[in-house]
Design a protein around this motif. Structure first.
Motif, short mmCIF file in Angstrom:
data_model
loop_
_atom_site.label_atom_id
_atom_site.label_comp_id
_atom_site.label_asym_id
_atom_site.label_seq_id
_atom_site.Cartn_x
_atom_site.Cartn_y
_atom_site.Cartn_z
N PRO A 83 29.97 1.73 30.62
CA PRO A 83 31.09 1.94 29.69
C PRO A 83 31.16 0.84 28.63
O PRO A 83 30.84 -0.31 28.91
CB PRO A 83 32.32 1.89 30.58
CG PRO A 83 31.85 1.95 31.98
CD PRO A 83 30.42 1.54 31.99
N ILE A 84 31.57 1.22 27.43
CA ILE A 84 31.79 0.27 26.35
C ILE A 84 33.27 0.35 26.00
O ILE A 84 33.70 1.21 25.22
CB ILE A 84 30.88 0.57 25.14
CG1 ILE A 84 29.40 0.53 25.57
CG2 ILE A 84 31.14 -0.44 24.02
CD1 ILE A 84 28.42 0.92 24.49
N ALA A 85 34.04 -0.53 26.61
CA ALA A 85 35.51 -0.48 26.51
C ALA A 85 35.99 -0.59 25.06
O ALA A 85 36.93 0.12 24.67
CB ALA A 85 36.13 -1.58 27.36
N GLU A 86 35.37 -1.46 24.27
CA GLU A 86 35.80 -1.68 22.89
C GLU A 86 35.76 -0.41 22.06
O GLU A 86 36.51 -0.24 21.11
CB GLU A 86 34.94 -2.76 22.21
CG GLU A 86 35.06 -4.13 22.83
CD GLU A 86 34.10 -4.35 24.01
OE1 GLU A 86 33.47 -3.38 24.50
OE2 GLU A 86 33.99 -5.50 24.44
N LEU A 87 34.84 0.50 22.41
CA LEU A 87 34.69 1.76 21.67
C LEU A 87 35.28 2.94 22.42
O LEU A 87 35.21 4.08 21.95
CB LEU A 87 33.21 2.01 21.37
CG LEU A 87 32.52 0.95 20.52
CD1 LEU A 87 31.03 1.24 20.40
CD2 LEU A 87 33.16 0.87 19.14
N GLU A 88 35.82 2.67 23.63
CA GLU A 88 36.36 3.70 24.50
C GLU A 88 35.30 4.75 24.84
O GLU A 88 35.59 5.95 24.93
CB GLU A 88 37.60 4.34 23.89
CG GLU A 88 38.73 3.35 23.69
CD GLU A 88 39.99 3.95 23.10
OE1 GLU A 88 40.05 5.18 22.89
OE2 GLU A 88 40.93 3.17 22.85
N TRP A 89 34.05 4.30 25.04
CA TRP A 89 32.96 5.18 25.43
C TRP A 89 32.72 5.04 26.92
O TRP A 89 32.66 3.91 27.44
CB TRP A 89 31.67 4.81 24.71
CG TRP A 89 31.63 5.13 23.25
CD1 TRP A 89 32.56 5.82 22.52
CD2 TRP A 89 30.61 4.77 22.33
NE1 TRP A 89 32.18 5.90 21.21
CE2 TRP A 89 30.98 5.27 21.06
CE3 TRP A 89 29.42 4.07 22.45
CZ2 TRP A 89 30.20 5.10 19.93
CZ3 TRP A 89 28.64 3.90 21.32
CH2 TRP A 89 29.02 4.41 20.08
N PRO A 90 32.56 6.14 27.63
CA PRO A 90 32.22 6.07 29.05
C PRO A 90 30.74 5.73 29.21
O PRO A 90 29.99 5.72 28.23
CB PRO A 90 32.51 7.50 29.54
CG PRO A 90 32.22 8.35 28.33
CD PRO A 90 32.68 7.52 27.15
N ALA A 131 30.19 2.87 13.94
CA ALA A 131 30.97 3.55 12.91
C ALA A 131 31.19 4.98 13.41
O ALA A 131 30.25 5.77 13.49
CB ALA A 131 30.24 3.56 11.58
N GLY A 132 32.41 5.29 13.81
CA GLY A 132 32.69 6.62 14.35
C GLY A 132 31.98 6.82 15.66
O GLY A 132 32.05 5.98 16.55
N ASN A 133 31.26 7.94 15.78
CA ASN A 133 30.53 8.26 17.01
C ASN A 133 29.08 7.83 16.98
O ASN A 133 28.30 8.23 17.83
CB ASN A 133 30.61 9.77 17.30
CG ASN A 133 31.99 10.18 17.76
OD1 ASN A 133 32.73 9.37 18.29
ND2 ASN A 133 32.34 11.42 17.53
#
Length: 66
Positions: free
Chosen positions: A18-25, A54-56
């Motif tokens: 997970p990458i918490a800063e980007l809210e990605w699982p 940048a975005g997704n």
């Protein structure tokens, strides 16, 4: 972990936590990367990396084997 590399296209695929800063699982995802950052990297390598997002989409700005 590196799961695919396409230096000609400037792409790397990473299976990451997970990458918490980007809210990605945790997931497997492709990123853009400059070819010079791929030197010495191969599929199956465990790596640490930094992103410019940048975005997704995101570009790997730093990549280092563990």
């Amino acid at each position: 972990t590196v799961t695919a590399i396409d230096p000609a296209a400037g792409k790397i695929t990473l299976n990451h936590g997970p990458i918490a800063e980007l809210e990605w699982p945790a997931m497997e995802m492709g990123f853009t990367i400059k070819a010079d950052k791929l030197e010495g990297i191969k599929v199956g390598d465990a790596v640490d990396f930094e992103l410019a997002a940048a975005g997704n989409s995101a570009e790997v700005t730093h990549l280092q084997k563990r």
